[in-house]
Scaffold this motif. Structure first.
Motif, PDB file in Angstrom:
ATOM      1  N   ALA A  84      -5.609  10.451  15.172  1.00 26.98           N
ATOM      2  CA  ALA A  84      -5.318   9.485  14.109  1.00 26.98           C
ATOM      3  C   ALA A  84      -5.080  10.234  12.796  1.00 26.98           C
ATOM      4  CB  ALA A  84      -6.462   8.488  13.966  1.00 26.98           C
ATOM      5  N   PHE A  85      -4.276   9.618  11.943  1.00 31.40           N
ATOM      6  CA  PHE A  85      -3.860  10.243  10.703  1.00 31.40           C
ATOM      7  C   PHE A  85      -3.671   9.207   9.608  1.00 31.40           C
ATOM      8  CE2 PHE A  85      -2.043  12.385  14.346  1.00 31.40           C
ATOM      9  CZ  PHE A  85      -2.388  13.712  14.138  1.00 31.40           C
ATOM     10  N   GLU A  86      -3.808   9.675   8.381  1.00 32.78           N
ATOM     11  CA  GLU A  86      -3.316   8.900   7.249  1.00 32.78           C
ATOM     12  C   GLU A  86      -1.831   9.243   7.133  1.00 32.78           C
ATOM     13  OE1 GLU A  86      -3.980   9.725   2.768  1.00 32.78           O
ATOM     14  OE2 GLU A  86      -5.592   8.351   3.397  1.00 32.78           O
ATOM     15  N   ALA A  87      -1.025   8.275   6.782  1.00 33.48           N
ATOM     16  CA  ALA A  87       0.413   8.517   6.668  1.00 33.48           C
ATOM     17  C   ALA A  87       0.970   7.823   5.434  1.00 33.48           C
ATOM     18  CB  ALA A  87       1.131   7.997   7.919  1.00 33.48           C
ATOM     19  N   THR A  88       2.018   8.414   4.886  1.00 34.66           N
ATOM     20  CA  THR A  88       2.793   7.736   3.863  1.00 34.66           C
ATOM     21  C   THR A  88       3.969   7.080   4.579  1.00 34.66           C
ATOM     22  OG1 THR A  88       4.046   9.757   3.414  1.00 34.66           O
ATOM     23  CG2 THR A  88       2.114   9.303   2.006  1.00 34.66           C
ATOM     24  N   TRP A  89       4.574   6.114   3.941  1.00 32.15           N
ATOM     25  CA  TRP A  89       5.654   5.398   4.600  1.00 32.15           C
ATOM     26  C   TRP A  89       6.850   5.270   3.661  1.00 32.15           C
ATOM     27  CZ3 TRP A  89       7.711   0.927   2.667  1.00 32.15           C
ATOM     28  CH2 TRP A  89       6.985   0.300   1.657  1.00 32.15           C
ATOM     29  N   ARG A  90       7.990   5.033   4.276  1.00 31.95           N
ATOM     30  CA  ARG A  90       9.221   4.759   3.535  1.00 31.95           C
ATOM     31  C   ARG A  90      10.161   3.997   4.455  1.00 31.95           C
ATOM     32  NH1 ARG A  90      13.684   8.010   4.646  1.00 31.95           N
ATOM     33  NH2 ARG A  90      13.278   9.620   6.202  1.00 31.95           N
ATOM     34  N   ALA A  92       5.294   9.435   7.588  1.00 25.43           N
ATOM     35  CA  ALA A  92       5.080  10.875   7.491  1.00 25.43           C
ATOM     36  C   ALA A  92       3.588  11.132   7.661  1.00 25.43           C
ATOM     37  CB  ALA A  92       5.572  11.404   6.150  1.00 25.43           C
ATOM     38  N   ILE A  93       3.251  11.846   8.723  1.00 21.28           N
ATOM     39  CA  ILE A  93       1.856  12.103   9.068  1.00 21.28           C
ATOM     40  C   ILE A  93       1.215  13.008   8.022  1.00 21.28           C
ATOM     41  CG2 ILE A  93       0.347  13.165  10.802  1.00 21.28           C
ATOM     42  CD1 ILE A  93       1.674  10.469  11.600  1.00 21.28           C
ATOM     43  N   SER A  98       0.839  -1.202   0.000  1.00 22.74           N
ATOM     44  CA  SER A  98       0.000   0.000   0.000  1.00 22.74           C
ATOM     45  C   SER A  98       0.873   1.251   0.000  1.00 22.74           C
ATOM     46  CB  SER A  98      -0.892  -0.007   1.243  1.00 22.74           C
ATOM     47  OG  SER A  98      -1.678   1.146   1.296  1.00 22.74           O
ATOM     48  N   ASP A  99       0.322   2.332  -0.516  1.00 19.57           N
ATOM     49  CA  ASP A  99       1.046   3.607  -0.493  1.00 19.57           C
ATOM     50  C   ASP A  99       0.889   4.338   0.832  1.00 19.57           C
ATOM     51  OD1 ASP A  99       1.912   3.276  -3.116  1.00 19.57           O
ATOM     52  OD2 ASP A  99       0.145   4.278  -3.940  1.00 19.57           O
ATOM     53  N   THR A 100      -0.239   4.105   1.492  1.00 17.00           N
ATOM     54  CA  THR A 100      -0.512   4.796   2.747  1.00 17.00           C
ATOM     55  C   THR A 100      -0.922   3.795   3.815  1.00 17.00           C
ATOM     56  OG1 THR A 100      -2.843   5.175   2.217  1.00 17.00           O
ATOM     57  CG2 THR A 100      -1.270   6.904   1.565  1.00 17.00           C
ATOM     58  N   VAL A 101      -0.896   4.279   5.048  1.00 15.14           N
ATOM     59  CA  VAL A 101      -1.291   3.490   6.209  1.00 15.14           C
ATOM     60  C   VAL A 101      -1.942   4.448   7.198  1.00 15.14           C
ATOM     61  CG1 VAL A 101       0.966   3.764   7.332  1.00 15.14           C
ATOM     62  CG2 VAL A 101      -0.446   1.798   7.903  1.00 15.14           C
ATOM     63  N   ASP A 102      -2.814   3.942   8.043  1.00 16.61           N
ATOM     64  CA  ASP A 102      -3.428   4.764   9.080  1.00 16.61           C
ATOM     65  C   ASP A 102      -2.687   4.528  10.392  1.00 16.61           C
ATOM     66  OD1 ASP A 102      -5.314   5.579   7.213  1.00 16.61           O
ATOM     67  OD2 ASP A 102      -6.812   4.116   7.876  1.00 16.61           O
TER      68      ASP A 102
END
Length: 162
Positions: free
Chosen positions: A108-114, A152-153, A97-101
């Motif tokens: 709470a936030f949607e976040a991107t990850w790396r 990244a939030i 997935s590109d994002t995670v919660d």
């Protein structure tokens, strides 16, 4: 050897992880964010977030409480699985997935990850092992390189529910 260490770690936790998740969710994050992990080799005030991922094959929603740190304004979680020889399912699901919660206490936030590389990874690993020293033993017990995930939030979302 890693799976044996991970199994022993899981046996020592017992129902603790399920109870922790239930407390975090039922309180809306008012309880469960900070835990005393001194008995497990950790720190007295260890921060925990909730990570919500979609199963890459099942499509089901999974929520996992994880220790986190803050490095340079990004959250960091460690895909240790107690030193098992396989990656945790939540990590495998994130990679699909590109994002995670993510939920931190009552927000709470949607976040991107790396995943950090090279020198940055070394610095982040040092920070996280200081935050929770058992990660060192987990890494020593397995031949896989334990992944670090930087979050990244992004936009705010509703807090998680059971």
């Amino acid at each position: 050897m890693g799976d044996a260490v991970a199994e022993a770690t899981e046996d020592n936790r017992g129902d603790w992880a399920d109870q922790h998740l239930a407390t975090y969710l039922s309180s809306g994050g008012a309880r469960g964010h900070l835990l005393n992990l001194e008995q497990a080799g950790g720190r007295a005030f260890t921060t925990h977030c909730l990570l919500r991922v979609q199963g890459r094959t099942s499509g089901r929603t999974y929520i996992k409480p994880l220790i986190y740190g803050n490095v340079g304004g990004e959250l960091v979680v460690v895909a240790s699985k107690g030193g098992a020889d396989t990656h945790p399912e939540w990590y495998r699901n994130i990679r699909a997935s590109d994002t995670v919660d993510v939920q931190i206490a009552t927000e709470a936030f949607e976040a991107t990850w790396r995943e950090p590389d090279d020198e940055e990874r070394h610095e982040v690993w040092a920070f996280m092992t200081h935050l929770y020293p058992p990660y060192i033993t987990y890494q020593q017990s397995t031949s896989r390189r334990i992944p670090l995930v930087m979050l990244a939030i992004g936009k705010p979302i509703d807090v998680f529910t059971a």
